[in-house]
Write an enzyme that holds these catalytic residues in place. Structure first.
Site, PDB file in Angstrom:
ATOM      1  N   LYS A 133       2.355  -6.153  -4.507  1.00  0.00           N
ATOM      2  CA  LYS A 133       3.432  -6.183  -3.512  1.00  0.00           C
ATOM      3  C   LYS A 133       3.826  -7.587  -3.057  1.00  0.00           C
ATOM      4  CE  LYS A 133       5.342  -3.224  -1.976  1.00  0.00           C
ATOM      5  NZ  LYS A 133       5.034  -2.313  -0.864  1.00  0.00           N
ATOM      6  N   SER A 178       0.341  -7.119   0.294  1.00  0.00           N
ATOM      7  CA  SER A 178      -0.251  -5.869   0.775  1.00  0.00           C
ATOM      8  C   SER A 178      -1.761  -5.988   0.717  1.00  0.00           C
ATOM      9  CB  SER A 178       0.217  -4.705  -0.102  1.00  0.00           C
ATOM     10  OG  SER A 178      -0.679  -3.608   0.005  1.00  0.00           O
ATOM     11  N   HIS A 216      30.376   1.898   1.962  1.00  0.00           N
ATOM     12  CA  HIS A 216      29.587   3.155   2.012  1.00  0.00           C
ATOM     13  C   HIS A 216      28.299   3.040   1.198  1.00  0.00           C
ATOM     14  CE1 HIS A 216      33.343   5.001   3.556  1.00  0.00           C
ATOM     15  NE2 HIS A 216      33.918   4.284   2.613  1.00  0.00           N
ATOM     16  N   GLU A 230      12.227  -7.657   7.797  1.00  0.00           N
ATOM     17  CA  GLU A 230      12.099  -6.356   8.460  1.00  0.00           C
ATOM     18  C   GLU A 230      11.895  -6.510   9.968  1.00  0.00           C
ATOM     19  OE1 GLU A 230       9.618  -3.442   5.869  1.00  0.00           O
ATOM     20  OE2 GLU A 230       9.102  -5.458   5.250  1.00  0.00           O
TER      21      GLU A 230
END
Ligand code: ARG
Length: 420
Positions: free
Chosen positions: A273, A267, A146, A280
């Site tokens: 970043k 970035s 969970h 992704e």
């Protein structure tokens, strides 16, 4: 516009808009080497059966070796292009066959190769995970249910869980290969041919395990394409779960791992970043892969036997499925190989004093307390805010999976991957 194979029946010529919409050469030109093999096998069979002059067959098979389809070709499909490229000799090759059995023979050859290539890519990713499991596997982290910290586990056990899923993907691709391994050559348009063909000879020359049993099924069946697209979608789903964990684990919130610079992106605005874009995109493309499966199933549903042009859509689905998965496998393997794990961050998360609560309850069971009573007692202590200092996370993990059991697990996973 190139003259179509069927222009004798329709001398009026095809409207360029319709031609552009119905042509498949841009998609199916990658089948060229497979179709050349299949065409050569068909020609040799025609000669062996006395349907085609032996000397002519030798000239045709020699010419096939030099066939190339230029980027500017405007044929309806790769099969038409080959016949045109053969020139005068091309007039002989289509005896006893239709593009309906030709495209199936060729596509099955391609699918078998695709299954083998993708299985090799999955094997490489699985081996990268196993290498990391063997190197860093005795780090302890909280296993999650969970999305909540559940029980301490070895990193090796966690990584091997992904490997078992990949081993099933390899096995699935092997099954797809096996079902694609029946040769449709000789089925013709749908009903075979009155010429004395020898489908078994073609099948055997092309390395197929068996010959089709039914000419109508041979040209109508696209199960093997659906199964390839499904196997890719399923593997993609597994890859996306690995990718999602890379995204989570490399975040500052988890800090369990860091991507190598070669596997991360920056970035354009935020100088600090280091983004897991590859992971992704693996996660994102898994969605496209699942949609592709639904699309192909919908295309096939309700089609009357035997061949319908709708079936041409199988190629785009299969090619895109295989290409996307191949790219995702390569990128994710780079990500996994270059990971730096942070065992101290994992240990800190596993050492929150609560992830061992089940182990505390099980210690009470060993001392003779009924489990429900032990559960309730430990739950009360948790509710009161107590953190358990013992057992240590590694001790708790080892009590459930001793180090030799972990090592055995990893070697069994490696054997499953190697055998697949
Ligand atoms: N390009 C077609 C396909 O991929 C080849 C078969 C065409 N057959 C036909 N009768 N139009 O399905």
């Amino acid at each position: 516009m190139t003259t179509a194979l069927w222009s004798g029946r329709l001398p009026g010529g095809l409207d360029p808009e319709v031609q552009a919409f119905t042509a498949s050469l841009a998609v199916d030109r990658r089948l060229l080497p497979y179709d050349l093999r299949a065409t050569a096998a068909h020609v040799r069979m025609l000669a062996a059966q006395g349907i085609l002059d032996a000397e002519l067959a030798i000239r045709i098979t020699a010419a096939l070796e030099d066939v190339a389809v230029g980027a500017d070709a405007s044929d309806e499909d790769v099969h038409s292009a080959i016949e045109r490229e053969l020139g005068e000799l091309g007039r002989w090759v289509h005896a006893g066959r239709s593009r309906n059995d030709q495209v199936q023979t060729t596509m099955r050859l391609w699918v078998k190769d695709a299954c083998d290539g993708l299985a090799a890519g999955i094997r490489a990713l699985a081996r990268a995970l196993l290498d990391r499991a063997e190197r860093d596997g005795t780090a302890v982290l909280p296993g999650y249910t969970h999305g909540q910290r559940a029980q301490p586990v070895w990193l090796g056990q966690h990584l091997a869980a992904h490997v078992w899923a990949l081993a099933r993907d390899i096995d699935r691709l092997r099954a797809v290969h096996r079902r694609a391994d029946a040769c449709p050559s000789g089925a013709g348009a749908l009903a075979g041919s009155s010429l004395p063909l020898d489908p078994a000879a073609v099948a055997s020359e092309l390395g197929f395990a068996t010959v089709h049993e039914n000419t109508i099924d041979a040209v109508a069946d696209r199960d093997y394409c659906v199964e390839l697209v499904f196997a890719c979608a399923m593997a993609f789903s597994h890859l996306s779960r690995i990718a999602e964990e890379l995204v989570l684990w490399t975040s500052a919130e988890y800090g369990f791992a860091e991507l190598d610079d070669a596997a991360a992106t920056g970035s354009s605005m935020m100088p600090q970043k280091k983004n897991p874009d590859a992971a992704e995109l693996v996660r994102g493309r898994a969605g496209t892969a699942a949609g592709r499966l639904a699309g192909l199933l919908a295309t096939l549903k309700g089609l009357p036997l035997a061949y319908n042009r709708d079936l041409q859509e199988d190629k785009r689905a299969a090619f895109d499925a295989a290409d996307d998965l191949d790219g995702a496998l390569r990128a994710l393997t780079v990500c996994v190989r270059g990971l730096t794990f942070h065992p101290e961050r994992m240990a800190a998360a596993a050492g929150d004093g609560w992830s061992v609560a089940t182990d505390v309850a099980e210690a009470m069971v060993r001392a003779g307390v009924p489990f429900r009573e032990a559960h309730s007692a430990v739950a009360g202590r948790v509710a009161a805010g107590e953190r358990f200092a013992s057992p240590a996370p590694a001790e708790a993990a080892a009590a459930r999976q001793p180090p030799d059991a972990l090592a055995l697990q990893l070697s069994r996973a490696r054997a499953a991957v190697d055998d697949g």
